[in-house]
Design an enzyme around this catalytic site. Sequence first.
Site, PDB file in Angstrom:
ATOM      1  N   GLN A  40      -7.543   4.827   2.660  1.00  0.00           N
ATOM      2  CA  GLN A  40      -7.492   3.798   1.629  1.00  0.00           C
ATOM      3  C   GLN A  40      -8.677   3.827   0.676  1.00  0.00           C
ATOM      4  O   GLN A  40      -8.582   3.313  -0.432  1.00  0.00           O
ATOM      5  CB  GLN A  40      -7.387   2.419   2.285  1.00  0.00           C
ATOM      6  CG  GLN A  40      -6.050   2.182   2.988  1.00  0.00           C
ATOM      7  CD  GLN A  40      -5.988   0.826   3.650  1.00  0.00           C
ATOM      8  OE1 GLN A  40      -6.461   0.662   4.773  1.00  0.00           O
ATOM      9  NE2 GLN A  40      -5.419  -0.152   2.982  1.00  0.00           N
ATOM     10  N   ASP A  73      -5.332   9.647  -3.926  1.00  0.00           N
ATOM     11  CA  ASP A  73      -6.051  10.896  -4.172  1.00  0.00           C
ATOM     12  C   ASP A  73      -7.505  10.640  -4.561  1.00  0.00           C
ATOM     13  O   ASP A  73      -8.406  11.397  -4.180  1.00  0.00           O
ATOM     14  CB  ASP A  73      -5.372  11.694  -5.284  1.00  0.00           C
ATOM     15  CG  ASP A  73      -4.026  12.250  -4.870  1.00  0.00           C
ATOM     16  OD1 ASP A  73      -3.624  12.037  -3.706  1.00  0.00           O
ATOM     17  OD2 ASP A  73      -3.366  12.902  -5.705  1.00  0.00           O
ATOM     18  N   ARG A  98     -16.940  -1.311  10.208  1.00  0.00           N
ATOM     19  CA  ARG A  98     -15.826  -0.600  10.819  1.00  0.00           C
ATOM     20  C   ARG A  98     -15.203   0.326   9.788  1.00  0.00           C
ATOM     21  O   ARG A  98     -14.774  -0.119   8.716  1.00  0.00           O
ATOM     22  CB  ARG A  98     -14.772  -1.596  11.337  1.00  0.00           C
ATOM     23  CG  ARG A  98     -13.603  -0.883  11.976  1.00  0.00           C
ATOM     24  CD  ARG A  98     -12.467  -1.804  12.341  1.00  0.00           C
ATOM     25  NE  ARG A  98     -11.309  -0.981  12.663  1.00  0.00           N
ATOM     26  CZ  ARG A  98     -10.047  -1.323  12.444  1.00  0.00           C
ATOM     27  NH1 ARG A  98      -9.759  -2.500  11.901  1.00  0.00           N
ATOM     28  NH2 ARG A  98      -9.068  -0.500  12.754  1.00  0.00           N
ATOM     29  N   HIS A 144      -6.284   5.836  11.972  1.00  0.00           N
ATOM     30  CA  HIS A 144      -5.814   4.767  11.099  1.00  0.00           C
ATOM     31  C   HIS A 144      -4.716   5.341  10.195  1.00  0.00           C
ATOM     32  O   HIS A 144      -4.817   5.318   8.976  1.00  0.00           O
ATOM     33  CB  HIS A 144      -6.975   4.194  10.280  1.00  0.00           C
ATOM     34  CG  HIS A 144      -6.728   2.814   9.763  1.00  0.00           C
ATOM     35  ND1 HIS A 144      -7.592   1.761   9.967  1.00  0.00           N
ATOM     36  CD2 HIS A 144      -5.696   2.286   9.042  1.00  0.00           C
ATOM     37  CE1 HIS A 144      -7.133   0.674   9.387  1.00  0.00           C
ATOM     38  NE2 HIS A 144      -5.967   0.972   8.820  1.00  0.00           N
ATOM     39  N   ASN A 189      -5.453   2.139  15.360  1.00  0.00           N
ATOM     40  CA  ASN A 189      -5.368   0.907  14.592  1.00  0.00           C
ATOM     41  C   ASN A 189      -3.908   0.502  14.439  1.00  0.00           C
ATOM     42  O   ASN A 189      -3.082   1.278  13.940  1.00  0.00           O
ATOM     43  CB  ASN A 189      -5.965   1.093  13.193  1.00  0.00           C
ATOM     44  CG  ASN A 189      -5.814  -0.151  12.340  1.00  0.00           C
ATOM     45  OD1 ASN A 189      -6.525  -1.126  12.509  1.00  0.00           O
ATOM     46  ND2 ASN A 189      -4.832  -0.133  11.425  1.00  0.00           N
ATOM     47  N   GLU A 190      -3.599  -0.698  14.885  1.00  0.00           N
ATOM     48  CA  GLU A 190      -2.288  -1.313  14.683  1.00  0.00           C
ATOM     49  C   GLU A 190      -1.110  -0.382  14.981  1.00  0.00           C
ATOM     50  O   GLU A 190      -0.333  -0.028  14.100  1.00  0.00           O
ATOM     51  CB  GLU A 190      -2.162  -1.837  13.246  1.00  0.00           C
ATOM     52  CG  GLU A 190      -3.137  -2.943  12.919  1.00  0.00           C
ATOM     53  CD  GLU A 190      -2.937  -3.531  11.529  1.00  0.00           C
ATOM     54  OE1 GLU A 190      -3.429  -4.640  11.290  1.00  0.00           O
ATOM     55  OE2 GLU A 190      -2.279  -2.874  10.690  1.00  0.00           O
ATOM     56  N   ASN A 331      -6.510  -7.481  15.078  1.00  0.00           N
ATOM     57  CA  ASN A 331      -6.302  -7.649  13.639  1.00  0.00           C
ATOM     58  C   ASN A 331      -5.379  -8.845  13.456  1.00  0.00           C
ATOM     59  O   ASN A 331      -4.231  -8.814  13.907  1.00  0.00           O
ATOM     60  CB  ASN A 331      -5.656  -6.416  13.017  1.00  0.00           C
ATOM     61  CG  ASN A 331      -6.599  -5.228  12.948  1.00  0.00           C
ATOM     62  OD1 ASN A 331      -7.754  -5.310  13.354  1.00  0.00           O
ATOM     63  ND2 ASN A 331      -6.110  -4.108  12.449  1.00  0.00           N
ATOM     64  N   TYR A 333      -3.801 -11.978  10.854  1.00  0.00           N
ATOM     65  CA  TYR A 333      -3.605 -12.479   9.499  1.00  0.00           C
ATOM     66  C   TYR A 333      -2.766 -13.755   9.427  1.00  0.00           C
ATOM     67  O   TYR A 333      -3.113 -14.689   8.719  1.00  0.00           O
ATOM     68  CB  TYR A 333      -2.930 -11.396   8.640  1.00  0.00           C
ATOM     69  CG  TYR A 333      -3.808 -10.199   8.375  1.00  0.00           C
ATOM     70  CD1 TYR A 333      -4.648 -10.164   7.270  1.00  0.00           C
ATOM     71  CD2 TYR A 333      -3.820  -9.118   9.241  1.00  0.00           C
ATOM     72  CE1 TYR A 333      -5.472  -9.080   7.018  1.00  0.00           C
ATOM     73  CE2 TYR A 333      -4.641  -8.017   9.001  1.00  0.00           C
ATOM     74  CZ  TYR A 333      -5.459  -8.011   7.892  1.00  0.00           C
ATOM     75  OH  TYR A 333      -6.286  -6.935   7.660  1.00  0.00           O
ATOM     76  N   GLU A 398     -10.033  -7.099  12.109  1.00  0.00           N
ATOM     77  CA  GLU A 398      -9.582  -7.322  10.729  1.00  0.00           C
ATOM     78  C   GLU A 398      -9.153  -8.773  10.585  1.00  0.00           C
ATOM     79  O   GLU A 398      -8.488  -9.319  11.463  1.00  0.00           O
ATOM     80  CB  GLU A 398      -8.374  -6.452  10.337  1.00  0.00           C
ATOM     81  CG  GLU A 398      -8.668  -5.006  10.083  1.00  0.00           C
ATOM     82  CD  GLU A 398      -7.429  -4.242   9.611  1.00  0.00           C
ATOM     83  OE1 GLU A 398      -6.493  -4.880   9.059  1.00  0.00           O
ATOM     84  OE2 GLU A 398      -7.372  -3.016   9.809  1.00  0.00           O
TER      85      GLU A 398
END
Length: 525
Positions: A40, A73, A98, A144, A189-190, A331, A333, A398
């Site tokens: 990301q 990119d 992290r 991830h 991750n997740e 994580n 939300y 997160e």
Amino acid sequence: MTSRMAFVAAIAVTLMLISSAPAQCTAEEFLWGTATSAYQIEGAWDVDGKGMSIWDEFVRRNGTTIKDNSTADIACRSYEKYKEDVQLLKQLGVNSYRFSISWPRVLPNGTLAGGINEKGIQYYVNLVDELLANGIQPLATLYHWDLPLTLQNEFEGWESEQIIPHFVDYAELMFERLGDKVKWWLTFNEPWVFTVLGYGLGAHAPGTKDLVNTVYIVSHNLLRAHAKAYRLYEKDFKPTQQGKVGITLNGAYVLPKDPSSELDKKAAQRSMDFSFSWYSDPVYFGDYPEEMKTRIGNKSAAAGLPKSRLPEFTAEEKAELKGSSDFFGLNYYTSSLAEHKILSNDGGYYDDQDIVSTMDPSWPGSGSPWLKVTPFGIREGIKWLSARYGNPPLVVTENGVSDNDGTTSDQHRIDFYREYIGNVTQAKNEFKCNVVGYFAWSLMDNFEWAEGYTEYFGIVSVDFNDPERPRTLKDSAKWYRDFIAAEMTTQAPATTPKAGSIVTAALGVLTMAFGLALSLAKLPF
């Protein structure tokens, strides 16, 4: 006789104090940080020998639905600007960061036989050194979501158990090269997200669409890979490196749609079994939740299948999995509502649950349709997880909220963090949940997977229209900076006494007990 009884009672009380006190942390030891992931933010997708990942291919595939037809990119150019990013972290006053390691950046073909990319490894060595030089503790995630494309092409990636030894080789390489400096590790991750969205719904890479079988096979393989990587570290690295290894899971705290309905109450529990516990029960108990095994088994039989679509662990795998985590990575939300409803026998993951999931329309929204602001949920989720798994050390790896314009005047994000962190504090202090860290998602605006650059979670703004990708602190970053500074200096609510303080106090009681016993022994009774 009375003196002896008093002495024994005092010792018993003391031992109870020592044995029952969970390991706690001071303000300085509590992990306050922010989080990112390699794909990301790094950019440099084909620089310095990096191989392609499944996401590099996915964003280029005809028919792929990245909302704004963008790619990562270039992203935030963090591959080049990592020193600037570390200075942002220093400005924020966090004591931890992290990040994730890009598997194809260090092993371009995904395997040791395919060759190690030393330039890729050096990038992470440099990043870790820069963090430590600025007093920031690294927490590294091994996976991830950016699987090396070669492994996907060769045997369909996580759909095949052939991937397991390659992941373990990759983990071992990272432990060898970084483990003397990195003391906190996450294997995955997740897994729910990259399993269900990537292999079930096809909305994420690699774009596979099979909710009936593949989601369960992929999850089975990644759990086996996690266990082997954990045991490798435990045996070969932990004695000298003294680090911690865990896995980070996502999920929602689920409420019954009708609080008076017993069926809906069971549906809410079942929903968490099929999200959190799908992965955490194997890690803590060695096997899938009984509810999942029974329900999927019955659905499979009703569909005429010879065996359950949910794979089974061997006895050896169960033993390897059980207890394969030094801390719980969470994580968190949002929350959801569950309504009981009997669904298809052959519809796959969602129908297997016999649940209709919705959200309360009164819950405030965000920049993401799936994210409703429910601060109570993080408190209740932590309580639920802590009770189910014996109150392990828990790190909120997160937590954050999105908008669609990336504004730097983000009072809504300040409100979100204030409320959510307040509920984490309540879970820790009032309900004695062993929370040892909190990471805001995300350090900066970035490529938000299938949503591209249309949703922003960062507390730091990035100008994606400028080739230099300049960063600007948002109001929420300044609030978080001030909040952490107060926590670090005032022993604020999110902190509790050190374990050593508890032991010291207990020894004090023991000393008094000896004194009391001696005094009583001299009395004429």
